[in-house]
Design a protein around this motif. Structure first.
Motif, PDB file in Angstrom:
ATOM      1  N   GLY A  18       2.646  -6.367  10.457  1.00 18.64           N
ATOM      2  CA  GLY A  18       4.003  -6.921  10.326  1.00 18.64           C
ATOM      3  C   GLY A  18       4.692  -6.627   9.002  1.00 18.64           C
ATOM      4  N   ARG A  19       4.192  -5.660   8.224  1.00 18.25           N
ATOM      5  CA  ARG A  19       4.762  -5.408   6.900  1.00 18.25           C
ATOM      6  C   ARG A  19       5.678  -4.177   6.909  1.00 18.25           C
ATOM      7  N   PRO A  20       6.902  -4.324   6.381  1.00 23.16           N
ATOM      8  CA  PRO A  20       7.799  -3.167   6.308  1.00 23.16           C
ATOM      9  C   PRO A  20       7.397  -2.232   5.162  1.00 23.16           C
ATOM     10  N   PRO A 267      -5.517 -12.293  -3.614  1.00 22.60           N
ATOM     11  CA  PRO A 267      -4.947 -11.027  -3.159  1.00 22.60           C
ATOM     12  C   PRO A 267      -3.658 -11.216  -2.362  1.00 22.60           C
ATOM     13  N   PHE A 268      -2.840 -10.160  -2.393  1.00 21.32           N
ATOM     14  CA  PHE A 268      -1.505 -10.275  -1.818  1.00 21.32           C
ATOM     15  C   PHE A 268      -1.249  -9.191  -0.776  1.00 21.32           C
ATOM     16  N   CYS A 269      -2.280  -8.841  -0.005  1.00 24.16           N
ATOM     17  CA  CYS A 269      -2.103  -7.797   1.017  1.00 24.16           C
ATOM     18  C   CYS A 269      -1.080  -8.221   2.070  1.00 24.16           C
ATOM     19  N   GLY A 270      -0.988  -9.533   2.313  1.00 21.91           N
ATOM     20  CA  GLY A 270      -0.155 -10.062   3.398  1.00 21.91           C
ATOM     21  C   GLY A 270       1.274  -9.568   3.340  1.00 21.91           C
ATOM     22  N   ASN A 271       1.805  -9.375   2.119  1.00 27.81           N
ATOM     23  CA  ASN A 271       3.162  -8.824   2.067  1.00 27.81           C
ATOM     24  C   ASN A 271       3.208  -7.543   1.235  1.00 27.81           C
ATOM     25  N   CYS A 272       2.193  -6.717   1.413  1.00 32.38           N
ATOM     26  CA  CYS A 272       2.149  -5.439   0.680  1.00 32.38           C
ATOM     27  C   CYS A 272       3.012  -4.401   1.385  1.00 32.38           C
ATOM     28  N   THR A 273       4.086  -4.021   0.732  1.00 31.19           N
ATOM     29  CA  THR A 273       5.060  -3.095   1.329  1.00 31.19           C
ATOM     30  C   THR A 273       4.994  -1.723   0.662  1.00 31.19           C
ATOM     31  N   ARG A 274       3.853  -1.437   0.002  1.00 29.24           N
ATOM     32  CA  ARG A 274       3.763  -0.229  -0.828  1.00 29.24           C
ATOM     33  C   ARG A 274       3.014   0.926  -0.160  1.00 29.24           C
ATOM     34  N   ALA A 275       3.582   2.114  -0.339  1.00 34.99           N
ATOM     35  CA  ALA A 275       2.848   3.335   0.003  1.00 34.99           C
ATOM     36  C   ALA A 275       2.745   4.159  -1.271  1.00 34.99           C
ATOM     37  N   ARG A 276       1.796   5.064  -1.295  1.00 40.54           N
ATOM     38  CA  ARG A 276       1.574   5.867  -2.502  1.00 40.54           C
ATOM     39  C   ARG A 276       1.490   7.347  -2.150  1.00 40.54           C
ATOM     40  N   LEU A 277       2.033   8.141  -3.070  1.00 40.47           N
ATOM     41  CA  LEU A 277       2.016   9.584  -2.889  1.00 40.47           C
ATOM     42  C   LEU A 277       1.272  10.170  -4.083  1.00 40.47           C
ATOM     43  N   THR A 285      -1.762   4.623   2.253  1.00 38.04           N
ATOM     44  CA  THR A 285      -1.183   3.333   2.604  1.00 38.04           C
ATOM     45  C   THR A 285      -1.880   2.171   1.898  1.00 38.04           C
ATOM     46  N   CYS A 286      -2.837   2.474   1.022  1.00 38.13           N
ATOM     47  CA  CYS A 286      -3.515   1.405   0.275  1.00 38.13           C
ATOM     48  C   CYS A 286      -4.133   1.994  -0.988  1.00 38.13           C
ATOM     49  N   LEU A 287      -4.105   1.211  -2.044  1.00 33.66           N
ATOM     50  CA  LEU A 287      -4.701   1.634  -3.323  1.00 33.66           C
ATOM     51  C   LEU A 287      -6.201   1.886  -3.193  1.00 33.66           C
ATOM     52  N   PHE A 288      -6.805   1.239  -2.221  1.00 35.91           N
ATOM     53  CA  PHE A 288      -8.256   1.337  -2.082  1.00 35.91           C
ATOM     54  C   PHE A 288      -8.668   2.270  -0.940  1.00 35.91           C
ATOM     55  N   ALA A 289      -7.751   3.099  -0.515  1.00 38.32           N
ATOM     56  CA  ALA A 289      -8.071   4.009   0.589  1.00 38.32           C
ATOM     57  C   ALA A 289      -9.059   5.074   0.130  1.00 38.32           C
ATOM     58  N   ARG A 318       0.645   2.382  12.305  1.00 36.90           N
ATOM     59  CA  ARG A 318      -0.734   1.992  12.594  1.00 36.90           C
ATOM     60  C   ARG A 318      -1.466   1.449  11.361  1.00 36.90           C
ATOM     61  N   ARG A 319      -0.745   1.299  10.265  1.00 38.89           N
ATOM     62  CA  ARG A 319      -1.372   0.817   9.022  1.00 38.89           C
ATOM     63  C   ARG A 319      -1.949  -0.596   9.208  1.00 38.89           C
ATOM     64  N   ASP A 320      -3.203  -0.754   8.803  1.00 37.92           N
ATOM     65  CA  ASP A 320      -3.804  -2.100   8.901  1.00 37.92           C
ATOM     66  C   ASP A 320      -4.575  -2.459   7.619  1.00 37.92           C
ATOM     67  N   ASP A 321      -4.226  -1.812   6.511  1.00 33.13           N
ATOM     68  CA  ASP A 321      -4.972  -2.031   5.258  1.00 33.13           C
ATOM     69  C   ASP A 321      -4.826  -3.457   4.746  1.00 33.13           C
ATOM     70  N   GLN A 322      -5.930  -3.993   4.300  1.00 39.13           N
ATOM     71  CA  GLN A 322      -5.914  -5.285   3.609  1.00 39.13           C
ATOM     72  C   GLN A 322      -7.205  -5.410   2.790  1.00 39.13           C
ATOM     73  N   TYR A 323      -7.469  -4.338   2.052  1.00 35.10           N
ATOM     74  CA  TYR A 323      -8.739  -4.237   1.335  1.00 35.10           C
ATOM     75  C   TYR A 323      -9.008  -5.463   0.455  1.00 35.10           C
ATOM     76  N   SER A 324      -8.028  -5.832  -0.378  1.00 32.29           N
ATOM     77  CA  SER A 324      -8.293  -6.912  -1.354  1.00 32.29           C
ATOM     78  C   SER A 324      -8.579  -8.234  -0.661  1.00 32.29           C
ATOM     79  N   GLU A 325      -7.854  -8.483   0.426  1.00 28.32           N
ATOM     80  CA  GLU A 325      -8.096  -9.754   1.116  1.00 28.32           C
ATOM     81  C   GLU A 325      -9.474  -9.779   1.734  1.00 28.32           C
TER      82      GLU A 325
HETATM   83 FE1  SF4 Z   1      -1.754  -3.378  -0.595  1.00 25.83          FE
HETATM   84 FE2  SF4 Z   1      -4.176  -2.316  -0.241  1.00 25.83          FE
HETATM   85 FE3  SF4 Z   1      -3.600  -3.629  -2.515  1.00 25.83          FE
HETATM   86 FE4  SF4 Z   1      -3.893  -4.973  -0.197  1.00 25.83          FE
HETATM   87  S1  SF4 Z   1      -5.465  -3.828  -1.282  1.00 25.83           S
HETATM   88  S2  SF4 Z   1      -2.255  -5.257  -1.738  1.00 25.83           S
HETATM   89  S3  SF4 Z   1      -3.019  -3.491   1.261  1.00 25.83           S
HETATM   90  S4  SF4 Z   1      -2.641  -1.721  -1.779  1.00 25.83           S
END
Ligand code: SF4
Ligand code: SAM
Ligand code: SF4
Length: 347
Positions: A18-20, A267-277, A285-289, A318-325
């Motif tokens: 549900g995150r834009p 952790p604040f994955c619930g409203n993480c609207t960030r992508a990285r290049l 789609t996640c810092l911990f990818a 299809r992004r479902d990242d929530q590593y920190s949580e």
């Molecule tokens: Fe966003 Fe990934 Fe950090 Fe969670 S762990 S806040 S999804 S970058």
């Protein structure tokens, strides 16, 4: 002009949680003139380390193309990062190009070493704000943390110059490591009290695989809050916008505000609207990818904008990242799989 983050975008364009998509962090180089032990320890990032070859790095035109497409999907903020972004030659030219994209904010995260030289040019080219990383005001502690014996004074001059050229409110990022700089945090807060600059204390994170992170070195934000609040009473402020990573606190006497970034304890994955290049054009789609999608390869093989948009869309949907949580919930610390390094993907 409408403020970034105020836009109405397609409500259906959200990831599987549900995150834009609102922020794009763009790494412009994987090189750095510091060797902060929590990010690029010398033992790994020494003379033998193979940085990205020049031909693999995105050109400013390629970055601008991806940025423009991402803005059409809802991105309202670009953050230039690295490695050390100011090592990239002519960075202001990229800023000028990004500035032509309507209704976006452009920010930069830097270690501040070259800011004094470039602040004016960057500001005139359309940069809106800077975040400067500064872990301690104690010169010896700072020199030890950046591990190239770089002095505090030059970073403070960079901050002052950036303020002078309208790149504020400036955020000052300090990563906190137990036994390394925790004895100097109050001084850092005190120094910037009464200015418009906002010091943000960051919990040391288990990014990448090279910094030897252990939980014992993390000081929870709650402890920092009480340390500072005891001397300078604080009260919580609402977030500026949904997806803001720092919790905000203001000094009750009106002397400004501080922030706490608690990616380990809250952790604040619930409203993480960030992508990285990454600098070589991979979209994460996640810092911990552990892997990203090679957009640059598509561009260099002649992909149309339509194709690139469809690609970005399908990745985000299809992004479902929530590593920190998950890490906090299940105490799933530093999994075996390889994670990308902070200096590669950008903070
Ligand atoms: Fe966003 Fe990934 Fe950090 Fe969670 S762990 S806040 S999804 S970058
Ligand atoms: N070189 C620039 C700088 O230091 O500001 C930009 C890139 S740096 C990777 C971006 C941010 O990531 C910095 O504020 C840095 O302190 C933070 N960072 C790096 N490694 C970290 C870690 N292990 N835990 C928390 N923050 C980290
Ligand atoms: Fe360089 Fe920034 Fe990493 Fe420090 S945190 S080593 S300044 S990229």
């Amino acid at each position: 002009m409408a403020k970034p983050h105020d836009h109405d975008y397609d409500d259906n364009f959200i990831d599987s949680l549900g995150r834009p998509l609102r922020d794009l962090r763009i790494s412009v180089t994987d090189r750095c003139n510091f060797r902060c032990q929590y990010c690029m320890p010398k033992e790994i990032f020494g003379p033998e380390f193979e940085f990205l070859p020049r031909e693999d790095i995105m050109s400013f035109e390629e970055i601008t193309r991806i940025a423009t497409l991402s803005a059409s999907l809802g991105v309202t903020k670009f953050r230039l990062t690295g490695g050390e972004p100011l090592l990239r030659a002519d960075l202001h030219k990229l800023v000028s190009k990004l500035h032509e994209i309507p209704n976006v904010e452009i920010a930069l995260t830097t270690n501040g070493t070259l800011l004094k030289n470039y602040a004016q040019l960057l500001s005139e080219s359309g940069l809106n704000r800077v975040t400067v990383s500064l872990d301690s005001l104690d010169d010896q502690t700072f020199r030890q943390m950046n591990d190239v014996s770089f002095p505090v004074k030059a970073v403070l001059e960079g901050i002052e110059t950036a303020g002078h050229f309208g790149l504020g409110p400036i955020k000052i990022n300090a990563v906190v490591r137990k036994g390394v700089n925790d004895h100097t945090l109050l001084d850092l807060a005190a120094y910037f009290r009464g200015t418009s600059h906002i010091v943000r204390f960051i919990e040391y994170m288990d990014v990448g695989n090279s910094n030897g992170w252990v939980m014992d070195e993390v000081i929870p934000s709650s402890r920092i809050l009480s340390l500072i609040g005891k001397i300078y009473p604080l009260e919580e402020l609402p977030s500026n916008y949904s997806g803001e990573v720092a919790s905000r606190y203001r000094y009750k006497d009106g002397a400004g505000e501080i922030g706490l970034i608690s990616s380990i304890t809250a952790p604040f994955c619930g409203n993480c609207t960030r992508a990285r290049l990454s600098a070589d054009g991979k979209f994460f789609t996640c810092l911990f990818a552990s892997s990203g999608t090679d957009i640059l390869k598509e561009i260099r093989s002649g992909a149309t904008d339509k194709h690139l948009i469809e690609m970005l869309k399908s990745i985000w949907l299809r992004r479902d990242d929530q590593y920190s949580e998950l890490r906090t919930k299940y105490m799933r610390l530093s999994p075996e799989e390889k994670k990308i390094e902070m200096s590669y993907i950008g903070g």
